[in-house]
Design a protein around this motif. Structure first.
Motif, PDB file in Angstrom:
ATOM      1  N   PHE A   1      -2.940  -0.604 -14.408  1.00 52.06           N
ATOM      2  CA  PHE A   1      -3.714  -0.346 -15.247  1.00 52.06           C
ATOM      3  C   PHE A   1      -4.812   0.564 -14.835  1.00 52.06           C
ATOM      4  O   PHE A   1      -4.850   0.823 -13.848  1.00 52.06           O
ATOM      5  N   GLU A   2      -4.886   1.476 -15.907  1.00 54.79           N
ATOM      6  CA  GLU A   2      -6.206   2.276 -15.750  1.00 54.79           C
ATOM      7  C   GLU A   2      -7.481   1.997 -15.028  1.00 54.79           C
ATOM      8  O   GLU A   2      -8.380   2.057 -16.566  1.00 54.79           O
ATOM      9  N   SER A   3      -7.845   2.713 -13.920  1.00 52.74           N
ATOM     10  CA  SER A   3      -9.601   1.413 -13.696  1.00 52.74           C
ATOM     11  C   SER A   3     -10.524   2.656 -14.211  1.00 52.74           C
ATOM     12  O   SER A   3     -11.766   3.008 -13.678  1.00 52.74           O
ATOM     13  N   GLY A   4     -10.268   4.616 -14.424  1.00 54.98           N
ATOM     14  CA  GLY A   4     -11.486   5.927 -14.357  1.00 54.98           C
ATOM     15  C   GLY A   4     -11.448   5.852 -12.473  1.00 54.98           C
ATOM     16  O   GLY A   4     -12.507   6.679 -12.328  1.00 54.98           O
ATOM     17  N   THR A   5     -11.051   5.349 -11.214  1.00 57.55           N
ATOM     18  CA  THR A   5     -11.563   4.998 -10.048  1.00 57.55           C
ATOM     19  C   THR A   5     -10.543   6.447  -9.543  1.00 57.55           C
ATOM     20  O   THR A   5     -10.922   6.734  -8.443  1.00 57.55           O
ATOM     21  N   GLY A   6      -9.076   6.964 -10.307  1.00 60.26           N
ATOM     22  CA  GLY A   6      -8.547   8.230  -9.652  1.00 60.26           C
ATOM     23  C   GLY A   6      -7.502   7.596  -8.584  1.00 60.26           C
ATOM     24  O   GLY A   6      -6.952   8.698  -7.937  1.00 60.26           O
ATOM     25  N   TRP A   7      -7.371   6.379  -8.504  1.00 62.51           N
ATOM     26  CA  TRP A   7      -6.264   5.626  -6.988  1.00 62.51           C
ATOM     27  C   TRP A   7      -5.382   4.639  -7.953  1.00 62.51           C
ATOM     28  O   TRP A   7      -6.252   4.197  -9.382  1.00 62.51           O
ATOM     29  N   PRO A   8      -4.607   4.549  -7.906  1.00 63.17           N
ATOM     30  CA  PRO A   8      -3.256   3.569  -8.899  1.00 63.17           C
ATOM     31  C   PRO A   8      -4.082   2.443  -8.509  1.00 63.17           C
ATOM     32  O   PRO A   8      -4.397   2.200  -7.240  1.00 63.17           O
ATOM     33  N   SER A   9      -4.685   1.429 -10.023  1.00 60.72           N
ATOM     34  CA  SER A   9      -4.817   0.448  -9.250  1.00 60.72           C
ATOM     35  C   SER A   9      -3.926  -0.985 -10.556  1.00 60.72           C
ATOM     36  O   SER A   9      -3.500  -0.252 -11.240  1.00 60.72           O
ATOM     37  N   PHE A  10      -4.157  -2.099 -10.172  1.00 57.72           N
ATOM     38  CA  PHE A  10      -2.958  -3.172  -9.847  1.00 57.72           C
ATOM     39  C   PHE A  10      -4.068  -4.216  -9.632  1.00 57.72           C
ATOM     40  O   PHE A  10      -5.110  -4.639  -9.158  1.00 57.72           O
TER      41      PHE A  10
ATOM     42  N   ASN B   1      -3.850   3.503  -2.651  1.00 54.34           N
ATOM     43  CA  ASN B   1      -3.182   5.206  -2.403  1.00 54.34           C
ATOM     44  C   ASN B   1      -1.756   5.312  -3.052  1.00 54.34           C
ATOM     45  O   ASN B   1      -1.027   4.722  -2.511  1.00 54.34           O
ATOM     46  N   SER B   2      -2.146   6.476  -3.672  1.00 49.76           N
ATOM     47  CA  SER B   2      -0.417   6.759  -4.223  1.00 49.76           C
ATOM     48  C   SER B   2       0.226   7.176  -2.370  1.00 49.76           C
ATOM     49  O   SER B   2       2.120   6.701  -2.596  1.00 49.76           O
ATOM     50  N   VAL B   3       0.336   8.175  -1.621  1.00 49.02           N
ATOM     51  CA  VAL B   3       1.125   8.399  -1.028  1.00 49.02           C
ATOM     52  C   VAL B   3       1.179   7.129   0.162  1.00 49.02           C
ATOM     53  O   VAL B   3       2.411   6.849   0.931  1.00 49.02           O
ATOM     54  N   SER B   4       1.007   5.602  -0.020  1.00 46.22           N
ATOM     55  CA  SER B   4       0.995   4.437   0.688  1.00 46.22           C
ATOM     56  C   SER B   4       2.345   3.979  -0.162  1.00 46.22           C
ATOM     57  O   SER B   4       2.627   2.342   0.575  1.00 46.22           O
ATOM     58  N   LEU B   5       2.530   4.248  -1.972  1.00 50.32           N
ATOM     59  CA  LEU B   5       3.664   3.485  -2.545  1.00 50.32           C
ATOM     60  C   LEU B   5       4.751   4.556  -3.007  1.00 50.32           C
ATOM     61  O   LEU B   5       4.740   5.932  -2.323  1.00 50.32           O
ATOM     62  N   GLN B   6       6.236   3.942  -3.287  1.00 54.08           N
ATOM     63  CA  GLN B   6       7.286   4.352  -3.425  1.00 54.08           C
ATOM     64  C   GLN B   6       7.513   3.495  -4.992  1.00 54.08           C
ATOM     65  O   GLN B   6       7.537   2.027  -4.684  1.00 54.08           O
ATOM     66  N   PHE B   7       8.336   4.473  -6.121  1.00 52.80           N
ATOM     67  CA  PHE B   7       7.928   4.015  -7.194  1.00 52.80           C
ATOM     68  C   PHE B   7       9.748   3.800  -7.504  1.00 52.80           C
ATOM     69  O   PHE B   7      10.186   4.687  -7.456  1.00 52.80           O
ATOM     70  N   THR B   8       9.833   3.090  -8.229  1.00 54.24           N
ATOM     71  CA  THR B   8      11.476   2.334  -8.299  1.00 54.24           C
ATOM     72  C   THR B   8      11.706   2.454  -9.644  1.00 54.24           C
ATOM     73  O   THR B   8      11.132   1.010 -10.230  1.00 54.24           O
ATOM     74  N   PRO B   9      12.362   2.648 -10.602  1.00 60.03           N
ATOM     75  CA  PRO B   9      12.723   2.481 -11.840  1.00 60.03           C
ATOM     76  C   PRO B   9      13.147   1.256 -11.615  1.00 60.03           C
ATOM     77  O   PRO B   9      14.154   0.715 -11.376  1.00 60.03           O
TER      78      PRO B   9
END
Length: 157
Positions: free
Chosen positions: A72-81, A132-140
């Protein structure tokens, strides 16, 4: 002995040799965040605006950590779940750095730093996993999950 999560993923930590091999693939920024508990700058992460269906896995060991449906969009500047892929895939650790008390989130398999969890998220959990985005990798969805440990855990769902 192999330790499996309820969703069927191997949670056995990497051996020292596997860990050395995995760490050698990291960029300087990834290593700073994943291994040394750093934080990327807000609003700069490559996965912040990712909206496709898929799975967000640990950049170091590939363990699935979050599903696109919980982002979800948290407005914090980092991906949020608001919830992890599997409760056993994300480890919570008390963090007292910088003169405050927070809950750090780490990958349950390789113990790499992912971010923090806060009690100000949306329903139904009211949690905000700020990662952190760099902590993650996205797989479709539909593509094989990364398998850097050779454990063949599956396909992104």
């Amino acid at each position: 002995m192999t330790e499996l999560s309820p969703s069927g993923f191997d949670l056995t930590p990497p051996s020292p040799a596997e860990r050395t091999r995995l760490e050698a693939t990291l960029t300087r920024e990834e290593a700073d965040v994943l291994l040394h508990h750093g934080t990327e700058a807000p609003f700069c992460g490559g996965l912040l605006d990712q909206k496709d269906d898929g799975v967000y896995g640990c950049r170091l060991c590939g363990l699935p950590l979050f599903r696109h449906q919980t982002k979800f969009e948290s407005g914090t500047g980092w991906p949020s779940f608001w919830a992890p892929f599997d409760e056993t895939h994300v480890k919570a650790v008390r963090d007292t750095a910088y003169g405050m008390v927070r809950i750090e989130t780490r990958c349950a398999r390789c113990d790499s730093h992912q971010g923090h969890v806060f009690p100000d998220g949306p329903p139904p959990t009211r949690l905000r996993y700020c990662i952190n985005s760099v902590s993650l990798q996205f797989t479709p969805t539909g593509e094989p999950l990364p398998d850097p440990l050779g454990r063949d855990d599956g396909v992104a769902t």
